[in-house]
Structures are given as C-alpha cells and as structure tokens.
Design an enzyme around this catalytic site. Structure first.
Site, short mmCIF file in Angstrom:
data_model
loop_
_atom_site.label_atom_id
_atom_site.label_comp_id
_atom_site.label_asym_id
_atom_site.label_seq_id
_atom_site.Cartn_x
_atom_site.Cartn_y
_atom_site.Cartn_z
CD GLU A 77 17.68 103.60 55.21
OE1 GLU A 77 18.60 104.27 54.72
OE2 GLU A 77 17.51 102.40 54.92
CD GLU A 126 14.18 101.58 51.89
OE1 GLU A 126 15.38 101.34 51.65
OE2 GLU A 126 13.75 102.72 52.10
C1 FCB Z 1 18.11 102.95 51.61
C2 FCB Z 1 17.25 104.13 51.23
C3 FCB Z 1 16.57 103.99 49.90
C4 FCB Z 1 17.45 103.32 48.87
C5 FCB Z 1 18.06 102.06 49.42
C6 FCB Z 1 18.91 101.31 48.44
O1 FCB Z 1 19.11 103.38 52.46
O2 FCB Z 1 16.25 104.33 52.20
O3 FCB Z 1 16.15 105.26 49.49
O4 FCB Z 1 18.38 104.20 48.38
O5 FCB Z 1 18.80 102.34 50.56
#
Ligand code: FCB
Length: 446
Positions: A166, A351
């Site tokens: 990110e 994620e």
């Molecule tokens: C993302 C991050 C991860 C976590 C999630 C909830 O932005 O990559 O580390 O904090 O959100």
C-alpha cells in the site's frame, strides 16, 4: 446450500505484517523503525499503544504456524522488518534478525504453507528517516540493496515476493494526513514519496531479475471502489479523479504504461516532483502479479472547494468497526478494472477482512458478521474469476488480531482472537468457517 468452487490450486491464505504482530522490535540487534518512534511519541496512537509486545509472534511463531496448519491455510503473507536485517537501513547487516525470518520460512515449509513475503510493510529503519526517508532519492538504492540481500537469503524457498504494501498509505497517510509514521503534513512531500516508492519498487524488481531466481514478484495496492453520487458529469469526473488518486491506477499506470494517470495529473501536476518525467522509463518494469487490498467503497460527489474537488458522501450502508462501508461489489469492480486496464499475468487479493466488536463467551467468539462479510467478498471474487480475471489467490486480513496502526489494539481484524494479557489465541467462528472453506476450496453461493 449451493457452493461456488474456486479453481484448483487457488491459494487461500491469511496475511499479517511485521510491526503489527511480532513484538520485541529491538530484539537481537534490530534498529528502531519509524513506527517504533511514532508510536512512542505521545498522542500518536489510540491509548498510546505501541508494537512493543503486539502478539509476541517473535517468540511464538512456531505456535502461530501450527495454528495456520490446523486451519489448513495454503499460503501465508507476512512482512520482513527491514531494521531487523539492516539496523541502520543500509551498511551493517544483522544476521540474527535475518535468522528469525529464515527459521520462520523453514517452519512454514515444514508445515506445507507457502510463504508470500512483503519486503516493506511500513516499518522503515528510523535512521533512514533521519536522511529524509522516502523523500531521499537514494532510497531506491537502499531498498533494492536490502531486498537483494533478502532474495539471496530466502530465494531458494520463497517463490512470491511483494515489494511494497500500500504505497498510497505510506505517501498520503504518512506524509499528508500525518496519521501514520513519519507523521508529516505536506502534499508536495506525499507526491514525491509516491514517485520514490515507484522508483524503489522497480529497482527491487530489477535486482530480483538479476538474481535469476525462480519465483514471482509484484506489488500490493490499496483500493476503495469509487462510485459517482449521480450520473452528472461533474460527479463522474470526481469519482474518476478519486479512483486514479487513491487506487491502483496511481501505481499501475507508471509500472505498466510508464505514465501517471491523466485525470489525476489534471488536478495534481503542481505537486509532482521536478523532472519526474525523466524517471518514467526506469519505473516501467514488468511485474508478475498485482496484489489487491480491498476493504470498502466510497460514494463520491464533486465539491469544488474540497481537495482535488472530491467529497465522500454517506450512502447509508452498514459499516465495520473502522467506520468503513461494507460494499462487496466494489471488490468485483476493482478486480475487473485491473484486468481490463493492465491484463497482469496474475492477481492476488493480498488483503480483505473486517474489524468488528468481538466478545469472548465461554471461550468462543461468535463473529457472524465477519463470516458474512467474508462470504460476500469471496462471492464477488468468484464472479470476477468467472468473468475472466486472472485471480489466483485470496489472503484474509488477518490471521490474528493485532496492532492496527494509529488505532492501536482497539480494532480487531483477526479470524483468531488474541487475548493481549495472556497471549492466548482463540479461534473465532470465522476461523472455523474459513478452515472449512479451505478444505472444500469452496464458499456458499449468495
Ligand atoms: C491495510 C494495511 C494492513 C491493515 C489493514 C486493516 O491498510 O495494509 O496493515 O492495517 O489495512
């Protein structure tokens, strides 16, 4: 009940990050990271929480790998803390720090779990920050040298590498909104960071290719689907600007096409670093996969007085504990958008998950909402595969509750509950549900 089945070999996994779970950030010769400094600075995190202990994974990694094995997870995405390996970010190597990851990878291999390594999940060595951190153009070399060392040490076993996690968040939440380390508020800095992150990413990819290792390398990007609040042209344009500003185009356009996206440049050119165009050829560099993080969507309205002319409006959807809208269709929109615009060889959802208020009742956590959330998003991922997206895997955030950055320990994203007093791990209902999903390689259809 009807099931949807994922393709054979689909990698169903879980994800974590070093500073969020490991604890003991200064153990065995490691240097401090910017998150260590930031969280130790009064007033930066909820309840002054820090990653000093976190889930004590640094000590308990064997137990945690055993837990993953019990759940049957096929792949585990975790990150390496750069300052454990290079305490000052460059120069002196700390083999003891490297050794921790070496042992972790071996443990995973023994358990039959495929490691996916993120090289940078926000814990920059603090001494590099003293030299400007992501604002110093030399960071492309510092990062590539660190990455190369790790490729050499683990590349015999690790076949999937993610350069940056990110990068938008590092640039904007860290350098414009001041909510993450290093806590700056400067829009020019934020765009300079984007540019240097891209340079560092591409340099690390080149270093990986030069090592001639078997394996794949990509980058992980944050996304919130951006839908226009009406069909009026101004709203449609605002949603497009928002999309190019916060989502994958900001990074994938340079990587795949060698330029920044046009709608964004139309509002942000002023902030771009001087002579940035000269670096674009170097930034354009083939990658093997795109990592997509997706949690929620936004409804966007044109608002001339707001930054970049964008305003988010509430559309009354249910929200998670983070205050994020639950909008599963957005995952489909993001995945199909990446496929259509860049046609990468592979895409992984690196994620997806949700924070809800979890309560332990008689040693159990009945987190039905999390199950519902995951089920809805898995269905959208499946739909994307049916429609031609090269999606090869899905990592749930997160294996276990952890340090949620500026929100400290107040937000729980795990499918495993962590009792921070005793460090006991308790499988939430979602973990049991997910174990079943993995076993059948299938989810209930919606
Ligand atoms: C993302 C991050 C991860 C976590 C999630 C909830 O932005 O990559 O580390 O904090 O959100």
């Amino acid at each position: 009940m009807k099931n949807i089945k994922f393709p054979e070999g689909f990698k169903l996994g879980v994800a974590t990050a070093s500073y969020q779970i490991e604890g003991l950030p200064l153990a065995d010769g490691a240097g401090p990271s910017i998150w260590h400094r930031f969280s130790h600075t009064p007033g930066t995190t909820y309840n002054s929480d820090t990653g000093d202990i976190a889930c004590d994974h640094y000590h308990r990694y064997k137990e945690d790998v055993a837990l993953m094995k019990e759940l049957g997870v096929k792949a585990y995405r975790f990150s390496i803390a750069w300052p454990r390996v290079f305490p000052y970010g460059k120069g002196k190597i700390n083999l003891k720090g490297m050794d921790f990851y070496d042992r972790l990878v071996d443990e995973l291999m023994d358990a039959g779990i495929e490691p996916f390594i993120t090289l940078y999940h926000w814990d920059l060595p603090a001494t590099l920050q003293d030299e400007g951190g992501w604002l110093n153009r030399d960071i492309a070399n510092w990062f590539a040298d660190y990455a190369d060392f790790v490729f050499q040490k683990l590349g015999d076993r690790v076949k999937h590498w993610i350069t940056l996690n990110e990068p938008w968040v590092t640039a904007f939440v860290g350098h414009l909104f001041g909510e993450h380390a290093p806590g700056m508020r400067d829009i020019y800095a934020a765009f300079e960071v984007v540019h240097n992150e891209l340079r560092a990413h591409s340099k690390a990819v080149k270093a990986f290719r030069e090592e001639n290792l078997e394996g794949e390398i990509g980058i992980t990007l944050s996304n919130h689907s951006q839908s226009p609040a009406s069909q009026e042209e101004a709203d449609i344009t605002a949603a497009q600007v928002a999309h190019e500003y916060v989502n994958y185009p900001l990074f994938l356009n340079p990587i795949f096409k060698g330029d920044y996206p046009q709608h964004l440049l139309s509002v942000a050119k002023e902030y771009m670093p001087k002579a940035y165009e000269q670096d674009m050829d170097e930034i354009k560099e083939d990658i093997d996969f795109v990592g997509i993080n997706y949690y929620s969507g936004n409804l966007v309205k044109a608002e001339p007085n707001a930054p970049f002319g964008i305003k988010n409006v509430d559309r009354g959807l249910e929200k998670t504990e983070m205050g994020w809208e639950i909008y599963p269709q957005g995952l489909y929109e993001i995945l199909t958008g990446v496929q259509k615009n860049y046609a990468p060889m592979k895409i992984f959802i690196t994620e997806n998950g949700a924070a809800f208020k979890d309560v332990v009742e008689d040693g159990e956590v009945h987190d039905d909402k999390r199950i519902e959330y995951l089920k809805a998003h898995f269905n959208q991922a499946y739909k994307a595969i049916q429609d031609g997206v090269n999606l090869k895997g899905y990592f749930v955030w997160s294996l276990m509750d952890n340090f949620e950055w500026a929100k400290g320990y107040s937000k729980r994203f795990g499918i495993v509950y962590v009792d921070y007093e005793t460090q006991e791990r308790i499988l939430k209902d979602s973990a049991k549900w997910y174990a079943n999903v993995i076993k059948n390689n299938a989810v209930e259809a919606e």
